[in-house]
Structure formats: C-alpha cells, structure tokens
Design a protein around this motif. Sequence first.
Motif, PDB file in Angstrom:
ATOM      1  N   SER A 110       0.489  -4.403   2.635  1.00 41.47           N
ATOM      2  CA  SER A 110      -1.168  -4.422   2.945  1.00 41.47           C
ATOM      3  C   SER A 110      -1.399  -5.036   4.224  1.00 41.47           C
ATOM      4  N   GLU A 151      -2.981   9.893   2.555  1.00 43.51           N
ATOM      5  CA  GLU A 151      -3.756   9.407   1.436  1.00 43.51           C
ATOM      6  C   GLU A 151      -3.070   8.494   0.520  1.00 43.51           C
ATOM      7  N   LYS A 152      -3.825   7.576  -0.032  1.00 45.38           N
ATOM      8  CA  LYS A 152      -3.255   6.403  -0.813  1.00 45.38           C
ATOM      9  C   LYS A 152      -2.668   7.235  -2.195  1.00 45.38           C
ATOM     10  N   ALA A 166      -0.764  -1.219   6.773  1.00 45.62           N
ATOM     11  CA  ALA A 166      -1.309  -0.011   6.026  1.00 45.62           C
ATOM     12  C   ALA A 166      -2.432   0.547   7.218  1.00 45.62           C
ATOM     13  N   CYS A 225       5.742   3.351   1.281  1.00 46.10           N
ATOM     14  CA  CYS A 225       4.820   1.927   0.934  1.00 46.10           C
ATOM     15  C   CYS A 225       5.148   1.122   2.082  1.00 46.10           C
ATOM     16  N   LYS A 281      -2.243   4.373   8.092  1.00 43.95           N
ATOM     17  CA  LYS A 281      -3.457   5.498   8.152  1.00 43.95           C
ATOM     18  C   LYS A 281      -3.875   6.193   9.456  1.00 43.95           C
ATOM     19  N   ARG A 321       0.781  -1.397  -0.109  1.00 41.35           N
ATOM     20  CA  ARG A 321      -0.035  -0.069  -0.115  1.00 41.35           C
ATOM     21  C   ARG A 321       0.787   1.323   0.065  1.00 41.35           C
ATOM     22  N   TRP A 322       0.621   2.238  -0.959  1.00 38.13           N
ATOM     23  CA  TRP A 322       1.460   3.455  -0.985  1.00 38.13           C
ATOM     24  C   TRP A 322       0.450   4.623  -0.418  1.00 38.13           C
ATOM     25  N   TYR A 323       1.212   5.283   0.355  1.00 32.18           N
ATOM     26  CA  TYR A 323       0.674   6.624   1.005  1.00 32.18           C
ATOM     27  C   TYR A 323       1.682   8.092   0.759  1.00 32.18           C
TER      28      TYR A 323
END
Length: 477
Positions: free
Chosen positions: A264, A297-298, A268, A261, A272, A196-198
Amino acid sequence: MTTPTTERVLSIFHELNQIPRPSHHEEKAANYLCQFAERLHLEYERDQQNCVVIRKPATPGHEQAEPIVLLNHMDMVCVGMANPLTDPIDAYEDNGWLKARGTSLGADNGIGLSMALAVLENDDIVHGPLEVITTTNEEDGMSGAAQLSADFLHGRKVINLDSEDYDTITTGAAGACLQFHRLPATRQEAPGGKRRWYRIRFEGGLGGHSGVDINKGRCSAVIPAWAVLTAVNNEYDFDVASINIGEANASIASSAEIIVCVPSGEAAEYVKAQEPMINEWLREEYPDDPRLTCTIEKCDRMDTILPATAVEALLACLELTPQGVVKMSDTMPGTVETSNNVGRITTEADHLFISTHTRSFIDADMAALSSDIADTFRQHGGTSEVIMSAPAWQEDQHSPFLQLTSDTFNDVLGWRPRMVAMHFVLEAGFFVQHYPGIQIASIGPRIVEPHSTSERIQLSTIDDIWRVLLELLRRLG
C-alpha cells in the motif's frame, strides 16, 4: 437474400454450427460426417485422428475422368464461447453478411465443408470420381493432416475450399511452427500485511488471425500487458497471482487479465497511475486498434501467488521473443515473409504456459527463429515443445490445373482472380509430402476477421464460389 443454389449450403452450415468442434475435440463433427455418408450410401473412411474421407462415384459417363479431391477441415477456432465443448453458434444475417452473436462464426472452414457436402448430396452436379476429405486439428497443430496414411487419398488434383480471399486463388502458404513453452512456477502463499490488490484488464482489441492479420497494425494484448508488468517490476517489489492472456494459439490476443498485489502507499499509487498512461500510449501507437483499453481496478485478495523468479523469467522471455512482423518478402511485394505471434499466456498449477506461432515462407528461417525462441525459454529455466511444424507450400502458377481454375472464374464471374501466396499456414504442405504429384488450388468466399468475434462472411460470394466450384468440377470431369 440467398439464391436457391446456396440455400442447402447454408442449411448444412447451420447444422454444423450446432455441433461443438474446437480443435482436439472433433469427435461429434466426425460422427456427423460419417452419418452424412451413410445416409447417402457413400463409401467413407475414418482414421484414428478422426479425419474422414467420403468417396462418391463419377456422374454416369464421366467414370474415366481423373479423381478430384475437395479438401476442408472440420475444427474451428472458438473465440467468445463460454464453453466451446457444448455451445452452439448463433448465426444471423446482417446487410448481406453472415455473423455470429458474441462468438467466432466458424465459417473458417465450415462454409467450405458445407459446400463439399452439398456437392455429395446433389446428384445433378456433373463431376468425375470425387473424394471429400475433412481433416482435424487444422487450427491448432495440423496433426490430422500430418498423420494421414499414404493410401487415405487417391486423387492428385485438390480443390481446397479453405480460403478467405474471394478474389484470389491461393497458390502457396507460409510454413508454421507452433510451440508450447512452460516456465516452472510453484505457487506460494500470498503475503499478508498492508497490500493492495489490483486486477489489470485489457479488453476490446481487434485480435484476428495471427497470419493474415499480423501486419495490419493490431495490438496483441501481450505487448501492453508486458509493458505494465515491466514498468512496475522496474520500480517496486510486487507479486503476480494470475495471468490469462489471449484466446487461441492461432489468434492475436485481444484481451488480458492479470491480478497483482503491491505494498500500500506509493507503490499502489504507481500501479494505478499506469492506467491513463498505457491508454494514451495505446491510442498513439495503435490507431488501427482503437477499442483496446486498459483498466486497473482494486480486487479481492488471492490465496496464492507466483514465485518472483517465474514472473521475471516470463518478462525476460517476452522481451527477447519477436512479436509481429519479423521480415517482409523481397520477392513478393507487400507480403509478410516471416512473423511470430505469442498466442496465449496462462497460469497453470505448477507452471506458466506460453504458446508461440512462428510463420515463414522460408522453411530454414522458420526453423531458425523457432529454435531461437525455444533457446530463450531454456536459458530462463523453461521447456519448449514443438506441437506442429508445417512446411511452406508453393504451386506452379502456370500449371494447366491452376490456369483452368483461373479460366473458370473468368468464364463464370467475368474476372480473373489473383494468384498469390498467403501468410497463413495451410495443410497443403503436408499433402505435398504425403502424396507425390499432388496439385492444389485453394479458393473460397470472402471471410473477414477469422478467429475473432467479428468473423463474418459475405453471402453473395458464397453463391459466386459455389457456381465456380460446380463449373470447375464439370470441366475437370
């Protein structure tokens, strides 16, 4: 409304604000000054650093007076500009203040320079022999002042118009050491799989001058950015693709953007979850900086990442590097004696770049703290480079020159200014080194929030300082 006495000052300031002049890129501004002198048929010199001195003969009958120097710098801190090398400044009046739309205003030090040029242009002003010197790179290293030749300036009484406190004669300034640090960071291919990239953003900080605003309870975006990265690093494996924190080496960072990143799932969700926690912490810890907020945010996947060793080294160095006030003065109540600010952190092709600005009224303390910071980076595999080391400066507040300056304020405006040493660096330390016997009084109109998009100048104080300047030149002449 402006008065007729300052209309030309503001007109010249408007001309300057059409000329891009970030530090290290003052060629166009220097060209403007030389052309200004040529138009007036005045003698001028320009050195290899693009510093310019313009000489104007004394008003007839005042030729035997001691030469007087008007000192300014031509560069500015460009905050909020998409392209500081091409963008003009859009200034406007608002309820007695001059502001800029979305950028720094350039009043530091453009308004003082405009006053000096207006004096050169007006033959009705009474003065002795006059030298108007304008230096380069004052905001990001002071290399212009540091490399002035011994014969570039003849006068030994200097009116420095680079002051932001209208009710003050600045009689001293902290020394400063600007260092650039680099941590090796050869980029690697980004991992695949379920990641997951943020994009982590900090926006809306007040920022401001890393000297005069350092004790005003403002949050450098470096601090919460470090806190978020450290929190994630302590719990999960993660990768950092890019870091871009801060706007200028001499400013408190008001914004940051970091792309990370993580696997997941639980990791992740943890990343967040940092958003509401860090925002609550910011509100509690920095109530005087209420608009600074964090969003997580993604975002899209990036092709490359920084090596984990570089990120860990950065976090360790930031943990050990003081930020903000280090010591208050025992002899000057309410004055910061020593401080340090991390101005910028950026991801470069093969390294992480970090700038630190250390200030102190005690030269030995400044040198020791700067050395400690450099040692910290070396111990974590980095290198450090001293870009500028300017000595502290202190005038005798009882000197006839400063007393005359104070008397002029009193006679023109009806009140005496304070005489104080300020926690920002001025070029005066270099001038004292280069030109033995020199005396300096620093004055100027009220400029608020310099080095930020909120920078503004109170118009009525321009007129007041202009009248003080003209009377002081007459008395000195």
